[in-house]
Design a protein around this motif. Structure first.
Motif, PDB file in Angstrom:
ATOM      1  N   CYS A 180      18.440  16.036 -34.023  1.00  0.00           N
ATOM      2  CA  CYS A 180      17.932  17.918 -34.303  1.00  0.00           C
ATOM      3  C   CYS A 180      18.507  18.178 -33.237  1.00  0.00           C
ATOM      4  N   ASN A 181      19.842  19.340 -33.002  1.00  0.00           N
ATOM      5  CA  ASN A 181      20.027  19.586 -31.696  1.00  0.00           C
ATOM      6  C   ASN A 181      20.309  21.127 -31.966  1.00  0.00           C
ATOM      7  N   CYS A 182      20.617  21.880 -30.879  1.00  0.00           N
ATOM      8  CA  CYS A 182      20.678  22.877 -30.810  1.00  0.00           C
ATOM      9  C   CYS A 182      22.846  23.168 -30.274  1.00  0.00           C
ATOM     10  N   ILE A 183      22.912  24.435 -30.848  1.00  0.00           N
ATOM     11  CA  ILE A 183      24.721  25.355 -29.857  1.00  0.00           C
ATOM     12  C   ILE A 183      24.217  26.592 -29.535  1.00  0.00           C
ATOM     13  N   SER A 184      24.175  26.304 -28.329  1.00  0.00           N
ATOM     14  CA  SER A 184      24.008  27.962 -28.260  1.00  0.00           C
ATOM     15  C   SER A 184      25.748  28.870 -27.277  1.00  0.00           C
ATOM     16  N   PRO A 185      26.437  29.395 -28.322  1.00  0.00           N
ATOM     17  CA  PRO A 185      27.545  30.112 -27.817  1.00  0.00           C
ATOM     18  C   PRO A 185      27.132  30.937 -26.830  1.00  0.00           C
ATOM     19  N   ALA A 186      28.513  31.875 -26.481  1.00  0.00           N
ATOM     20  CA  ALA A 186      28.233  32.824 -25.520  1.00  0.00           C
ATOM     21  C   ALA A 186      29.444  34.252 -26.650  1.00  0.00           C
ATOM     22  N   ARG A 187      29.984  35.156 -26.449  1.00  0.00           N
ATOM     23  CA  ARG A 187      30.405  35.776 -27.229  1.00  0.00           C
ATOM     24  C   ARG A 187      31.441  34.880 -28.195  1.00  0.00           C
ATOM     25  N   ILE A 188      31.032  35.844 -29.480  1.00  0.00           N
ATOM     26  CA  ILE A 188      31.755  35.062 -30.203  1.00  0.00           C
ATOM     27  C   ILE A 188      32.725  35.656 -31.646  1.00  0.00           C
ATOM     28  N   HIS A 189      34.273  35.858 -31.255  1.00  0.00           N
ATOM     29  CA  HIS A 189      34.604  36.922 -32.596  1.00  0.00           C
ATOM     30  C   HIS A 189      34.669  36.410 -33.612  1.00  0.00           C
ATOM     31  N   THR A 190      33.870  37.682 -33.926  1.00  0.00           N
ATOM     32  CA  THR A 190      33.327  37.877 -35.431  1.00  0.00           C
ATOM     33  C   THR A 190      33.572  39.168 -35.942  1.00  0.00           C
ATOM     34  N   PRO A 191      33.727  39.383 -37.317  1.00  0.00           N
ATOM     35  CA  PRO A 191      33.397  40.748 -37.868  1.00  0.00           C
ATOM     36  C   PRO A 191      32.349  41.780 -37.496  1.00  0.00           C
ATOM     37  N   PHE A 192      30.953  41.045 -36.988  1.00  0.00           N
ATOM     38  CA  PHE A 192      30.228  41.421 -36.391  1.00  0.00           C
ATOM     39  C   PHE A 192      30.571  42.294 -35.126  1.00  0.00           C
ATOM     40  N   VAL A 193      31.081  41.214 -34.324  1.00  0.00           N
ATOM     41  CA  VAL A 193      31.868  42.114 -32.510  1.00  0.00           C
ATOM     42  C   VAL A 193      32.829  43.054 -33.059  1.00  0.00           C
ATOM     43  N   ASP A 194      33.348  42.798 -34.461  1.00  0.00           N
ATOM     44  CA  ASP A 194      34.262  44.093 -34.483  1.00  0.00           C
ATOM     45  C   ASP A 194      33.831  45.386 -35.187  1.00  0.00           C
TER      46      ASP A 194
END
Length: 258
Positions: A180-194
């Motif tokens: 079990c691991n986790c990924i911690s993104p910063a700001r990712i350009h997704t439809p949510f951001v747009d």
């Protein structure tokens, strides 16, 4: 072929858009049969179509991760026909506000989706993985799990929980062959951001997009596919020695913004 997921079965929550969609497509490209659990079924069906058009295999299940009985029923049904090799806990919601302007109902909603939803999916999947003595779980956390972000009180709470659940699961089930691991993104350009920019800054969209991009020291937002590639590695046998770890993918945000 490295990162080969042939004959693997993957469950991805929130796989109809953004990061979840990119992960679903990437895992399918490497041979996994992808099961998309999605509240918004129309988005999931579009992802499924794109996967199948590229020669991959996918199935769609309408599911609200908040409801444990619903999650158990879906995952048990999947397990009837195949082993469950991979679980990606990606479904989540955002919230903007500090503690004073976070009403109880908003706090509860973030908790229900981002914390309880992750718990429900792990709770439902772990027995099947233990039976097979193998499995990979990836929780989508955030840089907000590790550093303070202004006006993200409830969201940070929820992603901090995703991080510490990761550590607990990794510790409790390492002898069962479950990583079990986790990924911690910063700001990712997704439809949510747009959508956020279009709604809140309709008159200066380009300027705001650039401003948000520059909050990462590398000078741009990440792309969903970049997060998906990291997820692919962590799901693969090439990462068989990796468990109980948080992986920031943040354009230098955590280490270079101080």
């Amino acid at each position: 072929m490295k990162f080969n997921l042939d004959k693997k079965t993957a469950i991805i929550t929130g796989g109809g858009s953004g990061i979840g969609k990119a992960i679903a497509k990437t895992l399918a490209e490497q041979g996994a049969f992808v099961h998309i659990l999605e509240l918004h079924i129309e988005n999931a069906l579009l992802t499924k179509k794109e996967i199948e058009n590229s020669g991959g295999k996918a199935a769609v299940h309408q599911c609200n991760v908040v409801h444990q009985k619903e999650v158990i029923a879906v995952i048990d049904e999947i397990a009837k026909n195949s082993s469950i090799d991979i679980l990606i806990n990606n479904a989540g919601i955002a919230h903007i506000g500090n503690v004073e302007n976070t009403p109880e109902e908003a706090f509860d909603r973030v908790y229900q989706v981002n914390v309880k939803g992750v718990y429900n999916c792990i709770y439902s999947t772990i027995p099947h993985m233990r039976k097979n003595k193998s499995g990979v779980i990836i929780n989508m956390a955030s840089i907000a799990s590790s550093v303070g972000i202004s006006d993200r009180f409830a969201y940070s709470m929820s992603k901090g929980a995703a991080l510490t659940m990761t550590y607990s699961i990794a510790k409790d089930y390492v002898q069962d062959g479950i990583r079990c691991n986790c990924i911690s993104p910063a700001r990712i350009h997704t439809p949510f951001v747009d959508g956020f920019i279009n709604e809140n800054y309709p008159d200066n969209k380009e300027e705001m997009f650039e401003k948000l991009s520059q909050t990462q020291p590398i000078g741009r937002m990440g792309m969903p596919e970049e997060v998906a590639n990291l997820a692919l590695y962590l799901c693969s046998d090439e990462a068989s020695f990796v468990t109980g770890t948080n992986f920031p993918i943040d354009g230098g945000f955590i280490k270079l913004n101080g």
